[in-house]
Design a protein around this motif. Sequence first.
Motif, PDB file in Angstrom:
ATOM      1  N   ALA A   1      44.230  41.734  45.359  1.00  0.00           N
ATOM      2  CA  ALA A   1      44.325  41.255  43.982  1.00  0.00           C
ATOM      3  C   ALA A   1      44.354  42.413  42.991  1.00  0.00           C
ATOM      4  CB  ALA A   1      43.138  40.345  43.669  1.00  0.00           C
ATOM      5  N   THR A   2      44.766  42.098  41.771  1.00  0.00           N
ATOM      6  CA  THR A   2      44.700  43.033  40.648  1.00  0.00           C
ATOM      7  C   THR A   2      43.900  42.374  39.535  1.00  0.00           C
ATOM      8  OG1 THR A   2      46.745  42.174  39.668  1.00  0.00           O
ATOM      9  CG2 THR A   2      46.944  44.048  41.166  1.00  0.00           C
ATOM     10  N   TRP A   3      43.247  43.192  38.717  1.00  0.00           N
ATOM     11  CA  TRP A   3      42.510  42.710  37.550  1.00  0.00           C
ATOM     12  C   TRP A   3      43.044  43.438  36.331  1.00  0.00           C
ATOM     13  CZ3 TRP A   3      39.896  39.061  35.359  1.00  0.00           C
ATOM     14  CH2 TRP A   3      39.152  39.314  34.206  1.00  0.00           C
ATOM     15  N   ASP A   4      43.484  42.688  35.337  1.00  0.00           N
ATOM     16  CA  ASP A   4      43.974  43.238  34.078  1.00  0.00           C
ATOM     17  C   ASP A   4      42.934  42.937  33.013  1.00  0.00           C
ATOM     18  OD1 ASP A   4      45.148  43.702  31.573  1.00  0.00           O
ATOM     19  OD2 ASP A   4      47.140  43.184  32.307  1.00  0.00           O
TER      20      ASP A   4
ATOM     21  N   ALA B   1      37.831  47.950  45.740  1.00  0.00           N
ATOM     22  CA  ALA B   1      38.713  47.907  44.575  1.00  0.00           C
ATOM     23  C   ALA B   1      38.527  49.206  43.807  1.00  0.00           C
ATOM     24  CB  ALA B   1      38.386  46.719  43.684  1.00  0.00           C
TER      25      ALA B   1
ATOM     26  N   ASP C   1      34.792  44.009  37.334  1.00  0.00           N
ATOM     27  CA  ASP C   1      35.575  43.298  36.329  1.00  0.00           C
ATOM     28  C   ASP C   1      34.763  42.972  35.084  1.00  0.00           C
ATOM     29  OD1 ASP C   1      34.274  41.489  38.162  1.00  0.00           O
ATOM     30  OD2 ASP C   1      35.358  39.843  37.213  1.00  0.00           O
TER      31      ASP C   1
ATOM     32  N   ASP D   1      35.960  40.905  51.693  1.00  0.00           N
ATOM     33  CA  ASP D   1      36.690  41.582  50.622  1.00  0.00           C
ATOM     34  C   ASP D   1      36.719  43.076  50.899  1.00  0.00           C
ATOM     35  OD1 ASP D   1      37.115  39.266  49.144  1.00  0.00           O
ATOM     36  OD2 ASP D   1      35.211  39.460  48.108  1.00  0.00           O
TER      37      ASP D   1
ATOM     38  N   TRP E   1      40.978  47.994  34.500  1.00  0.00           N
ATOM     39  CA  TRP E   1      42.169  47.626  35.273  1.00  0.00           C
ATOM     40  C   TRP E   1      41.919  48.067  36.703  1.00  0.00           C
ATOM     41  CZ3 TRP E   1      41.974  49.571  30.460  1.00  0.00           C
ATOM     42  CH2 TRP E   1      42.569  48.820  29.440  1.00  0.00           C
TER      43      TRP E   1
ATOM     44  N   PHE F   1      40.310  44.700  46.143  1.00  0.00           N
ATOM     45  CA  PHE F   1      39.570  43.492  46.501  1.00  0.00           C
ATOM     46  C   PHE F   1      40.127  42.946  47.810  1.00  0.00           C
ATOM     47  CE2 PHE F   1      39.673  43.870  41.868  1.00  0.00           C
ATOM     48  CZ  PHE F   1      38.319  43.909  41.580  1.00  0.00           C
TER      49      PHE F   1
ATOM     50  N   SER G   1      42.971  38.682  33.232  1.00  0.00           N
ATOM     51  CA  SER G   1      43.621  37.832  34.229  1.00  0.00           C
ATOM     52  C   SER G   1      43.717  38.526  35.582  1.00  0.00           C
ATOM     53  CB  SER G   1      45.014  37.421  33.755  1.00  0.00           C
ATOM     54  OG  SER G   1      45.829  38.570  33.593  1.00  0.00           O
ATOM     55  N   TRP G   2      43.638  37.708  36.632  1.00  0.00           N
ATOM     56  CA  TRP G   2      43.807  38.162  38.002  1.00  0.00           C
ATOM     57  C   TRP G   2      45.270  38.018  38.400  1.00  0.00           C
ATOM     58  CZ3 TRP G   2      40.000  40.477  40.629  1.00  0.00           C
ATOM     59  CH2 TRP G   2      38.689  40.314  40.166  1.00  0.00           C
TER      60      TRP G   2
END
Length: 97
Positions: A84-87, A52, A71, A49, A77, A81, A92-93
């Motif tokens: 990927a995105t993290w909201d 982020a 996360d 990985d 936000w 990684f 949600s990914w």
Amino acid sequence: SWDGWTVTKVSKESGQLQAVALGGAEMASFGGVRYFELIVEKATKNQPDGIAVGVTTVPPEEILEPTQTSDELDPSWMVGFDGATWDGQTLSWGGCD
């Protein structure tokens, strides 16, 4: 670091990827847009990985316990990684374009 501007992750355990660094300053504003800058000076090779980076609306003084992963900050936000995105608002990914 002594000036509060540098973070260094030191791990002697193979495969240990998690680290969370938090800044205590408000993000800069330029033309009504908030932003921050990040400079990576050195990276570990052959890791599954990547880094982020992201933001949270939680003030530093309200984060009472350190988190294992970024996360876990609620809300946060992030992007990076392994693409990927993290909201943190929808929990949600997603993917990066």
